[in-house]
Design a protein around this motif. Structure first.
Motif, PDB file in Angstrom:
ATOM      1  N   LEU A  17       0.761  -1.198  -0.079  1.00 45.94           N
ATOM      2  CA  LEU A  17      -0.032  -0.129   0.067  1.00 45.94           C
ATOM      3  C   LEU A  17       0.903   1.433  -0.104  1.00 45.94           C
ATOM      4  N   ASP A  18       1.901   1.260   0.940  1.00 46.36           N
ATOM      5  CA  ASP A  18       2.853   2.419   0.841  1.00 46.36           C
ATOM      6  C   ASP A  18       3.258   2.963  -0.543  1.00 46.36           C
ATOM      7  N   ARG A  19       3.928   1.742  -1.104  1.00 50.27           N
ATOM      8  CA  ARG A  19       4.563   2.038  -2.427  1.00 50.27           C
ATOM      9  C   ARG A  19       3.391   2.640  -3.352  1.00 50.27           C
ATOM     10  N   GLU A  20       2.399   2.183  -3.512  1.00 45.18           N
ATOM     11  CA  GLU A  20       1.212   2.684  -4.300  1.00 45.18           C
ATOM     12  C   GLU A  20       1.009   4.292  -4.091  1.00 45.18           C
ATOM     13  N   ALA A  21       0.907   4.503  -2.792  1.00 49.43           N
ATOM     14  CA  ALA A  21       0.571   5.616  -2.190  1.00 49.43           C
ATOM     15  C   ALA A  21       1.589   6.899  -2.736  1.00 49.43           C
ATOM     16  N   VAL A  22       2.882   6.261  -2.655  1.00 50.42           N
ATOM     17  CA  VAL A  22       4.226   7.277  -3.124  1.00 50.42           C
ATOM     18  C   VAL A  22       3.872   7.523  -4.264  1.00 50.42           C
ATOM     19  N   ALA A  23       3.828   6.385  -5.043  1.00 46.24           N
ATOM     20  CA  ALA A  23       3.836   6.646  -6.928  1.00 46.24           C
ATOM     21  C   ALA A  23       2.616   7.423  -7.218  1.00 46.24           C
ATOM     22  N   PHE A  24       1.320   7.146  -6.685  1.00 45.77           N
ATOM     23  CA  PHE A  24       0.312   8.061  -7.005  1.00 45.77           C
ATOM     24  C   PHE A  24       0.400   9.654  -6.460  1.00 45.77           C
ATOM     25  N   ALA A  25       1.129   9.677  -5.503  1.00 47.86           N
ATOM     26  CA  ALA A  25       1.473  11.166  -4.872  1.00 47.86           C
ATOM     27  C   ALA A  25       2.362  11.773  -5.865  1.00 47.86           C
ATOM     28  N   GLN A  75      -5.722  13.107  -1.133  1.00 49.10           N
ATOM     29  CA  GLN A  75      -5.411  11.684  -1.541  1.00 49.10           C
ATOM     30  C   GLN A  75      -5.702  10.752  -0.318  1.00 49.10           C
ATOM     31  N   TRP A  76      -5.591  11.169   0.855  1.00 47.16           N
ATOM     32  CA  TRP A  76      -6.230  10.218   2.053  1.00 47.16           C
ATOM     33  C   TRP A  76      -7.600  10.076   1.900  1.00 47.16           C
ATOM     34  N   ALA A  77      -8.192  11.078   1.619  1.00 43.79           N
ATOM     35  CA  ALA A  77      -9.717  11.114   1.693  1.00 43.79           C
ATOM     36  C   ALA A  77     -10.364  10.657   0.580  1.00 43.79           C
ATOM     37  N   LEU A  78      -9.868  10.085  -0.443  1.00 40.41           N
ATOM     38  CA  LEU A  78     -10.231   9.576  -1.721  1.00 40.41           C
ATOM     39  C   LEU A  78     -10.696   8.355  -1.480  1.00 40.41           C
ATOM     40  N   ARG A  79     -12.078   8.232  -1.879  1.00 40.68           N
ATOM     41  CA  ARG A  79     -12.870   6.862  -1.901  1.00 40.68           C
ATOM     42  C   ARG A  79     -13.111   6.145  -3.047  1.00 40.68           C
ATOM     43  N   ARG A  80     -13.250   4.754  -2.785  1.00 36.94           N
ATOM     44  CA  ARG A  80     -13.534   3.985  -3.894  1.00 36.94           C
ATOM     45  C   ARG A  80     -14.522   4.095  -4.986  1.00 36.94           C
ATOM     46  N   GLU A  81     -15.657   4.782  -4.604  1.00 36.39           N
ATOM     47  CA  GLU A  81     -16.677   5.401  -5.478  1.00 36.39           C
ATOM     48  C   GLU A  81     -16.207   6.515  -6.246  1.00 36.39           C
ATOM     49  N   LEU A  92      -3.220   3.512  -8.570  1.00 39.17           N
ATOM     50  CA  LEU A  92      -4.400   3.522  -8.199  1.00 39.17           C
ATOM     51  C   LEU A  92      -4.926   2.137  -8.204  1.00 39.17           C
ATOM     52  N   ALA A  93      -5.068   1.393  -9.492  1.00 39.48           N
ATOM     53  CA  ALA A  93      -5.752   0.450  -9.548  1.00 39.48           C
ATOM     54  C   ALA A  93      -5.014  -0.754  -8.775  1.00 39.48           C
ATOM     55  N   ARG A  94      -3.850  -0.751  -8.455  1.00 40.06           N
ATOM     56  CA  ARG A  94      -3.146  -1.633  -7.602  1.00 40.06           C
ATOM     57  C   ARG A  94      -3.448  -1.578  -5.985  1.00 40.06           C
ATOM     58  N   SER A  95      -3.526  -0.132  -5.653  1.00 35.34           N
ATOM     59  CA  SER A  95      -3.965   0.106  -4.522  1.00 35.34           C
ATOM     60  C   SER A  95      -5.591  -0.208  -3.888  1.00 35.34           C
ATOM     61  N   LEU A  96      -6.441  -0.282  -5.124  1.00 37.51           N
ATOM     62  CA  LEU A  96      -7.709  -0.613  -4.776  1.00 37.51           C
ATOM     63  C   LEU A  96      -7.747  -2.049  -4.532  1.00 37.51           C
ATOM     64  N   GLU A  97      -6.981  -2.779  -5.090  1.00 37.70           N
ATOM     65  CA  GLU A  97      -6.984  -4.165  -4.855  1.00 37.70           C
ATOM     66  C   GLU A  97      -6.619  -4.525  -3.630  1.00 37.70           C
ATOM     67  N   ASP A 135     -13.083   1.054   2.255  1.00 36.15           N
ATOM     68  CA  ASP A 135     -13.679   1.799   1.349  1.00 36.15           C
ATOM     69  C   ASP A 135     -12.813   3.136   0.730  1.00 36.15           C
ATOM     70  N   PHE A 136     -11.753   3.118   1.255  1.00 35.81           N
ATOM     71  CA  PHE A 136     -10.556   4.383   0.814  1.00 35.81           C
ATOM     72  C   PHE A 136      -9.720   3.654   0.148  1.00 35.81           C
ATOM     73  N   ALA A 137      -9.442   4.433  -1.267  1.00 37.42           N
ATOM     74  CA  ALA A 137      -8.442   4.248  -2.165  1.00 37.42           C
ATOM     75  C   ALA A 137      -7.121   3.629  -1.626  1.00 37.42           C
ATOM     76  N   PHE A 138      -6.613   4.807  -0.777  1.00 37.51           N
ATOM     77  CA  PHE A 138      -5.424   4.363  -0.084  1.00 37.51           C
ATOM     78  C   PHE A 138      -5.409   4.533   1.401  1.00 37.51           C
ATOM     79  N   PRO A 139      -5.789   3.239   2.150  1.00 32.28           N
ATOM     80  CA  PRO A 139      -6.281   3.177   3.405  1.00 32.28           C
ATOM     81  C   PRO A 139      -4.897   2.839   4.276  1.00 32.28           C
ATOM     82  N   ALA A 140      -4.891   3.138   5.505  1.00 32.77           N
ATOM     83  CA  ALA A 140      -3.923   2.565   6.264  1.00 32.77           C
ATOM     84  C   ALA A 140      -3.448   1.150   6.503  1.00 32.77           C
ATOM     85  N   PRO A 141      -2.648   0.660   6.788  1.00 31.98           N
ATOM     86  CA  PRO A 141      -2.270  -0.679   6.937  1.00 31.98           C
ATOM     87  C   PRO A 141      -3.455  -1.448   7.622  1.00 31.98           C
ATOM     88  N   GLY A 142      -4.355  -0.808   8.451  1.00 33.11           N
ATOM     89  CA  GLY A 142      -5.352  -1.575   9.174  1.00 33.11           C
ATOM     90  C   GLY A 142      -6.661  -1.390   8.756  1.00 33.11           C
TER      91      GLY A 142
END
Length: 450
Positions: free
Chosen positions: A188-196, A206-212, A242-247, A255-262
């Motif tokens: 998740l962290d790698r995809e978050a950095v790449a998207f940023a 970015q942190w508030a971005l949701r799946r819908e 973004l696609a890999r993070s959603l998976e 429901d978040f696109a870039f969630p925390a590890p939990g």
């Protein structure tokens, strides 16, 4: 037990739509304010219940008192970051002498003196506080508490020219971008950095971005600095991240696109744990991703957004690479104006200087004192004979120079045409550019002597 009412709002006279505030002071009821709208009366009640200061209420609501009701209304309107604004107001306004001044008595000089008292703070910190005071006084003006906003035209002067390292020193070069992404383990962290990096979003958006809100090649940004939702068209690397993070988020049930590890939403203002160096509980130093990537200078998370804008302007990305215009980058990054985008040109100038410095030619400047910076390619060529015509100036075209200035060269290496032309020019500079008349005189003296 019900809280004792310290002040109350009354419509006076009945049906007029104007209100007064009365409170028991010194054993008798006294009118604090009268003939004001309900909103102003409620602000006066809140101020009185907070301070219980008769003189302050008699002279007028102070800036610190007005702040209580001001932030309550901002919180009800859903303004983002109210908690941080409250803390800034409490530290820099409510506890400062300016907070004790009545709003209607404020002068422009009071605001300037207030800024001078906080001169030790950073320029951006003072600017944020000034913007907050402007917003509060604008609302006070709308409610009739003052005649004009004395902070509206106040500006924070720049002490000196901004240092490049200070403003955009965290921008990552192209090789540093690749090294950073390679240093982060998949997840998740790698995809978050790449998207940023490739999306250029602010961290809160970015942190508030949701799946819908994710729609293939675009995302709908509901939480944005301007307060208005906007659609962002994604570059291919950002879309893939973004696609890999959603998976991965689906596996966590988030429901978040870039969630925390939990699986929950990441905390605003907090970057991933391994971004920079950390110390474990036993005191062991844990190198962060920046250190593992060989980046030793300070790089903030927000510098990924700066890197995105700089990379687009410089034409570092794409196959083939393409330079974006200022208007295109301004629209993509949602800057308030092109002037904001233009500041990245300073970083591009620094990058160009670095490229010039890093570009080396064979032999460097070792061609002699008179080489004048021309690469010493001529050192690899040996002149056997020289015969100058009336015009000894050399052409940079080797084929043409063979006609205009015939020479016999012993070539000790295989040179491309451009290097051969440089060799001819360098040889001419090394022997010194002598006028044609000098050459003819020396030739005549040699003929007479011989």
């Amino acid at each position: 037990m019900a809280r004792r009412q310290l002040a109350n709002v009354e419509e006076h006279p009945k049906g007029s739509g104007r209100f007064r505030v009365r409170a028991r002071i010194g054993g008798s009821l006294k009118t604090i304010v009268a003939g004001v709208p309900r909103s102003e009366a409620e602000a006066a009640v809140l101020a009185y219940e907070t301070t219980r200061d008769e003189r302050a209420l008699r002279d007028g609501i102070t800036l610190a008192q007005f702040g209580h009701a001001f932030f309550e209304r901002r919180a009800r309107r859903g303004v983002r970051g109210v908690k941080k604004e409250r803390d800034r107001w409490s530290l820099m306004v409510a506890r400062d002498p300016i907070g004790t001044l009545a709003i209607r008595t404020l002068l422009r000089s009071d605001v300037l003196d207030w800024l001078d008292r906080w001169a030790a703070r950073g320029r951006q910190t003072r600017r944020n506080a000034l913007n907050l005071v402007r917003a509060a006084l604008d609302e006070a003006l709308d409610r009739g508490l003052c005649e004009h906003n004395v902070a509206r035209d106040v500006k924070i002067g720049r002490a000196g020219r901004a240092d490049e390292t200070e403003e955009l020193g965290g921008v990552l070069e192209l090789h540093e971008q690749a090294a950073l992404l390679a240093a982060i383990p998949p997840g998740l962290d790698r995809e978050a950095v790449a998207f940023a990096l490739y999306g250029g979003l602010r961290q809160g958006s970015q942190w508030a971005l949701r799946r819908e809100d994710c729609r293939g090649d675009t995302v709908l940004l509901r939480r944005h600095k301007s307060g208005r939702a906007r659609v962002l068209h994604l570059l291919p690397p950002a879309r893939d991240a973004l696609a890999r993070s959603l998976e991965l988020a689906t596996e966590l049930g988030s429901d978040f696109a870039f969630p925390a590890p939990g699986g929950g939403q990441r905390s605003a203002g907090h970057k991933p744990y391994r971004w920079s160096d950390r110390r474990a509980k036993d005191g062991t130093l844990l190198p962060g991703w920046l250190t593992l990537a060989g980046i030793t200078r300070r790089v903030r998370w927000h510098d990924l957004r700066h890197t995105c804008a700089t990379s687009l302007l410089a034409g570092w990305w794409g196959d083939p690479p393409r330079k974006w215009t200022l208007d295109e980058v301004c629209s993509y990054m949602q800057h308030s104006s092109v002037k904001v985008t233009e500041r990245y040109a300073r970083k591009l100038a620094e990058t160009t200087l670095g490229a010039v410095t890093a570009t080396k030619f064979p032999g460097g400047n070792s061609g002699g004192q008179n080489c004048r910076g021309i690469p010493a390619v001529a050192a690899r060529c040996k002149t056997v004979t020289r015969r100058f015509e009336s015009d000894p100036r050399l052409s940079v075209n080797p084929a043409e120079s063979a006609v205009r200035a015939p020479r016999v060269w012993e070539q000790t290496g295989n040179f491309p045409p451009a290097a051969w032309a440089l060799a001819l020019a360098a040889e001419r500079v090394l022997i010194g550019a002598r006028p044609a008349v000098v050459v003819r005189r020396r030739r005549a003296r040699r003929d007479r002597a011989g």
